[in-house]
Write a protein that holds these residues in place. Structure first.
Motif, PDB file in Angstrom:
ATOM      1  N   ILE A 180     -45.614  20.199 -32.181  1.00  0.00           N
ATOM      2  CA  ILE A 180     -44.342  19.808 -31.587  1.00  0.00           C
ATOM      3  C   ILE A 180     -44.449  18.436 -30.927  1.00  0.00           C
ATOM      4  CG2 ILE A 180     -43.756  22.220 -31.155  1.00  0.00           C
ATOM      5  CD1 ILE A 180     -44.318  21.779 -28.190  1.00  0.00           C
ATOM      6  N   VAL A 181     -43.276  17.840 -30.712  1.00  0.00           N
ATOM      7  CA  VAL A 181     -43.163  16.667 -29.847  1.00  0.00           C
ATOM      8  C   VAL A 181     -42.054  17.004 -28.858  1.00  0.00           C
ATOM      9  CG1 VAL A 181     -42.321  14.282 -29.771  1.00  0.00           C
ATOM     10  CG2 VAL A 181     -44.033  14.952 -31.457  1.00  0.00           C
ATOM     11  N   ILE A 182     -42.341  16.834 -27.561  1.00  0.00           N
ATOM     12  CA  ILE A 182     -41.333  17.181 -26.542  1.00  0.00           C
ATOM     13  C   ILE A 182     -41.008  15.956 -25.707  1.00  0.00           C
ATOM     14  CG2 ILE A 182     -40.644  19.074 -25.017  1.00  0.00           C
ATOM     15  CD1 ILE A 182     -43.548  20.057 -25.080  1.00  0.00           C
ATOM     16  N   GLY A 183     -39.719  15.680 -25.598  1.00  0.00           N
ATOM     17  CA  GLY A 183     -39.242  14.632 -24.690  1.00  0.00           C
ATOM     18  C   GLY A 183     -38.581  15.291 -23.493  1.00  0.00           C
ATOM     19  N   ALA A 184     -38.769  14.686 -22.317  1.00  0.00           N
ATOM     20  CA  ALA A 184     -38.245  15.294 -21.086  1.00  0.00           C
ATOM     21  C   ALA A 184     -36.758  14.998 -20.901  1.00  0.00           C
ATOM     22  CB  ALA A 184     -39.015  14.770 -19.885  1.00  0.00           C
ATOM     23  N   ASN A 185     -36.138  15.829 -20.093  1.00  0.00           N
ATOM     24  CA  ASN A 185     -34.757  15.610 -19.664  1.00  0.00           C
ATOM     25  C   ASN A 185     -34.801  14.761 -18.399  1.00  0.00           C
ATOM     26  OD1 ASN A 185     -32.204  15.779 -18.493  1.00  0.00           O
ATOM     27  ND2 ASN A 185     -32.414  17.949 -17.960  1.00  0.00           N
ATOM     28  N   ASN A 186     -34.648  13.437 -18.565  1.00  0.00           N
ATOM     29  CA  ASN A 186     -34.591  12.567 -17.398  1.00  0.00           C
ATOM     30  C   ASN A 186     -33.204  12.702 -16.780  1.00  0.00           C
ATOM     31  OD1 ASN A 186     -34.010  10.211 -15.742  1.00  0.00           O
ATOM     32  ND2 ASN A 186     -35.996   9.453 -16.457  1.00  0.00           N
ATOM     33  N   ALA A 228     -37.984  19.295 -37.795  1.00  0.00           N
ATOM     34  CA  ALA A 228     -36.848  20.112 -37.351  1.00  0.00           C
ATOM     35  C   ALA A 228     -36.546  19.667 -35.929  1.00  0.00           C
ATOM     36  CB  ALA A 228     -37.211  21.588 -37.376  1.00  0.00           C
ATOM     37  N   VAL A 229     -35.281  19.368 -35.662  1.00  0.00           N
ATOM     38  CA  VAL A 229     -34.900  18.957 -34.313  1.00  0.00           C
ATOM     39  C   VAL A 229     -34.356  20.176 -33.574  1.00  0.00           C
ATOM     40  CG1 VAL A 229     -32.646  18.107 -35.114  1.00  0.00           C
ATOM     41  CG2 VAL A 229     -33.518  17.372 -32.913  1.00  0.00           C
ATOM     42  N   ILE A 230     -34.793  20.319 -32.321  1.00  0.00           N
ATOM     43  CA  ILE A 230     -34.420  21.508 -31.550  1.00  0.00           C
ATOM     44  C   ILE A 230     -33.966  21.083 -30.147  1.00  0.00           C
ATOM     45  CG2 ILE A 230     -35.224  23.717 -30.612  1.00  0.00           C
ATOM     46  CD1 ILE A 230     -37.353  23.672 -32.870  1.00  0.00           C
ATOM     47  N   GLY A 231     -32.716  21.410 -29.835  1.00  0.00           N
ATOM     48  CA  GLY A 231     -32.187  21.179 -28.488  1.00  0.00           C
ATOM     49  C   GLY A 231     -32.155  22.502 -27.749  1.00  0.00           C
ATOM     50  N   ILE A 232     -32.891  22.567 -26.650  1.00  0.00           N
ATOM     51  CA  ILE A 232     -33.021  23.842 -25.934  1.00  0.00           C
ATOM     52  C   ILE A 232     -32.244  23.790 -24.623  1.00  0.00           C
ATOM     53  CG2 ILE A 232     -34.632  25.512 -24.940  1.00  0.00           C
ATOM     54  CD1 ILE A 232     -36.824  24.060 -26.672  1.00  0.00           C
ATOM     55  N   GLY A 233     -31.259  24.686 -24.515  1.00  0.00           N
ATOM     56  CA  GLY A 233     -30.476  24.737 -23.281  1.00  0.00           C
ATOM     57  C   GLY A 233     -29.334  25.719 -23.433  1.00  0.00           C
ATOM     58  N   VAL A 276     -21.597  23.295 -18.052  1.00  0.00           N
ATOM     59  CA  VAL A 276     -22.608  23.443 -19.114  1.00  0.00           C
ATOM     60  C   VAL A 276     -23.957  22.915 -18.626  1.00  0.00           C
ATOM     61  CG1 VAL A 276     -23.236  22.782 -21.462  1.00  0.00           C
ATOM     62  CG2 VAL A 276     -20.859  23.321 -20.901  1.00  0.00           C
ATOM     63  N   ASP A 277     -24.988  23.639 -19.000  1.00  0.00           N
ATOM     64  CA  ASP A 277     -26.363  23.296 -18.665  1.00  0.00           C
ATOM     65  C   ASP A 277     -26.614  21.806 -18.895  1.00  0.00           C
ATOM     66  OD1 ASP A 277     -29.065  23.537 -18.096  1.00  0.00           O
ATOM     67  OD2 ASP A 277     -29.581  24.448 -20.034  1.00  0.00           O
ATOM     68  N   MET A 278     -26.918  21.081 -17.836  1.00  0.00           N
ATOM     69  CA  MET A 278     -27.342  19.673 -17.892  1.00  0.00           C
ATOM     70  C   MET A 278     -26.427  18.774 -18.740  1.00  0.00           C
ATOM     71  SD  MET A 278     -29.947  18.964 -15.994  1.00  0.00           S
ATOM     72  CE  MET A 278     -30.791  20.027 -14.836  1.00  0.00           C
ATOM     73  N   GLY A 279     -25.133  18.986 -18.578  1.00  0.00           N
ATOM     74  CA  GLY A 279     -24.184  18.087 -19.260  1.00  0.00           C
ATOM     75  C   GLY A 279     -24.237  18.180 -20.774  1.00  0.00           C
TER      76      GLY A 279
END
Ligand SMILES: [Fe+2]
Lengths: 270, 297
Positions: free
Chosen positions: A136-142, A169-174, A229-232
């Protein structure tokens, strides 16, 4: 094709920790279907954004070769632990750090033992990436990044994926609507907190199903405000950025509550 | 059993930079110092705490944020390595702490009696948040006094500042009753920064103090105004302007520790002792003490 699959999935650990609770069964079943679809797309890497990995200084990227440990959710510790052991695509993560800087966004790699991995990343990896076969590659929610900035970062990441000739595969978690119950509830009676929230969630999911990408994007700010909604809804921004703002439709594999908040497992058709 | 009492309360902020600057053996990251004014402030606070000889330290931390009520650490021994998710380059700290579970349970029960949602955290694998650990290290690096760790319910953010702080007030009153009922000699730690606007980038050398200063004049002015009121014991005035301070200086006291502590102490109109003030990536931090034992003597 660089992005071979795209999913919007919940980050609440509840369906993982109590899969047999009836109101969460639809999410568990949805997650399982999404897991099979993801495997069929044969990705080399999962490009992940989780609303629960919060950063405030830079855009952070996980660059530890393998993240492993036992996480305990700070809210739902009663329901058990979340063990994890996930490989990271360091070459791509490092390219994303450089790529951020090239588009004027301060960024850093995070390469530390015992760095706290967020519940969302762990539960999504558990369902979608059983056996942790795919790095995986994970980018943070700044917290200071808005919807367009988040999309821009994901678009940059998609370019790096193309440059490295990978299938991702792109995955948006929220979550969806964000109103949670503030008193203990009977878990078996969990439901989306209000009819208004439920209607908003269904409206947004309907736009996904119809493939109305630009309308969904346009409506995101109003939806985020009206339904808390979670984090905009920045996890959707991540998906839109990676997909270049386009998808043909979507299948909602599961929709349901997580302690009053709305949640869905969505697979986008590319 | 004699009636318990609150000996003192400290405003004890938790920038991990202070631990980093000190280079204790528990922290993996090494520095060449930095943030001395604040670290020396904590040195004075440590001395004062040492003289108080409390049975227990209670800490309320904004970095254990809970949505379903107010939570209390409820496992006797907790240990592990705490890595700060925001500053992992500075703070990777191995800790082991002992919880005063009986007092925590009493606090939890009293909070419920007051109508708050309150819960005991019983999972032995739980990772204690870095705010709690930093505050505890800075005030008592020996780790030889049992603690009660209290989460910050997100009500000031999720509901409104006022509703949230009203809950923290009740939580403080419940805490006091529990301390009195259990016969503890307790010290309270409010793990809060004052003005909280911060720089968005770190210098290449994090401890480069030529880069450290208040983020802006608005925050600095507010910090000085609040500290001056606190030094004069004008507690009523402090709480009258608190919501405005929170809004205009983005103050971390919004998360509730400061209100919890003052409510527990009964909002004493006594001068607070300023041990020191300093900024950390632009945020304003004061180490202050309200010594109720001394004030009563
Ligand atoms: Fe903080």
């Amino acid at each position: 094709m660089t992005i071979v699959a795209a999913f919007l999935v919940p980050g609440s650990p509840l369906p993982t920790l109590r899969p047999d609770n009836a109101p969460w069964a639809a999410l568990v079943a949805g997650y399982k279907k999404a897991g099979r679809a993801l495997a069929a797309s044969k990705p080399d890497v999962l490009l992940i954004y989780s609303t629960q990995w919060i950063a405030v200084l830079d855009e952070l990227w996980q660059t530890r070769a393998r993240v492993a440990g036992v996480h305990v959710d700070e809210n739902w510790y009663d329901y058990g632990d979340l063990p994890y052991d996930i490989p990271v695509d360091r070459a791509l993560a490092e390219a994303c750090v450089e790529g951020c800087r090239a588009i004027g966004i301060a960024a850093k790699g995070v390469d530390y033992d015992d760095f706290p991995i967020d519940s969302g990343t762990i539960v999504a990896s558990g369902f979608l990436n059983a056996g942790a076969k795919v790095p995986i590659v994970i980018g943070a929610n700044n917290l200071y990044h808005d919807f367009p900035t988040t999309a821009k970062i994901a678009a940059m990441a998609a370019q790096k994926i193309a440059a490295q000739n990978k299938r991702a595969a792109v995955i948006g978690i929220g979550g969806l609507s964000g109103t949670i119950f503030r008193n203990e509830i009977d878990l078996a009676a969990d439901h989306v907190a209000s009819e208004a929230d439920d209607a908003w969630n269904r409206r947004m999911l309907g736009l996904f199903e119809k493939g109305s990408a630009s309308e969904a994007e346009r409506l995101s700010a109003d939806y985020a405000k009206a339904a808390r909604v979670d984090m905009g809804f920045k996890h959707f921004a991540w998906i839109m950025g990676a997909l270049g703002g386009r998808f043909k439709g979507a299948e909602v594999h599961g929709y349901g509550p997580t302690y009053g908040a709305g949640a869905a497992v969505v697979e986008f058709k590319l | 059993m004699p009636k318990g009492e609150i000996l003192a309360g400290f405003l004890a902020p938790h920038p991990p930079h202070l631990v980093y600057g000190e280079n204790p053996p528990q922290n993996e990251a090494r520095s060449e110092g930095g943030w001395e004014q604040l670290r020396w402030a904590y040195e004075r606070a440590r001395k004062s705490l040492d003289e108080l000889k409390p049975d227990v330290l209670l800490v309320h931390s904004p970095h254990w944020m809970t949505q379903l009520g107010h939570h209390f650490l409820g496992v006797k021994k907790l240990s592990g390595k705490s890595v700060d998710p925001i500053f992992p380059n500075l703070f990777r700290y191995s800790f082991a702490l002992e919880v005063d579970v009986a007092l925590a349970e009493a606090c939890c029960a009293k909070a419920r009696d007051k109508g708050l949602v309150a819960k005991m955290m019983r999972n032995p694998n739980f990772r204690v948040d870095y705010g709690t650990i930093t505050t505890l290290h800075m005030i008592r690096p020996q780790w030889d006094i049992p603690v009660v760790g209290i989460s910050a319910n997100n009500s000031p953010y999720y509901l409104s500042t006022q509703q949230g702080l009203d809950e923290m007030d009740l939580l403080g009153k419940a805490t006091r009753e529990a301390i009195e009922a259990t016969g503890r000699r307790a010290v309270l730690l409010a793990s809060n920064t004052l003005s909280h606007f911060h720089f968005h980038e770190e210098p290449a050398l994090p401890e480069d103090m030529s880069r450290e200063h208040p983020f802006d004049m608005t925050g600095y002015r507010w910090d000085m105004r609040m500290i001056e009121l606190l030094r004069k014991g004008k507690t009523d005035e402090v709480f009258r302007v608190l919501p405005q301070f929170i809004d205009e200086a983005f103050a971390e006291v919004k998360s509730g520790a400061f209100t919890w502590m003052f409510a527990a102490m009964g909002y004493p109109q006594i001068p607070g002792e300023l041990h020191g003030y300093g900024t950390v990536i632009g945020t304003g931090n004061a180490v202050m003490e309200w010594n109720l034992a001394k004030a009563a003597a």
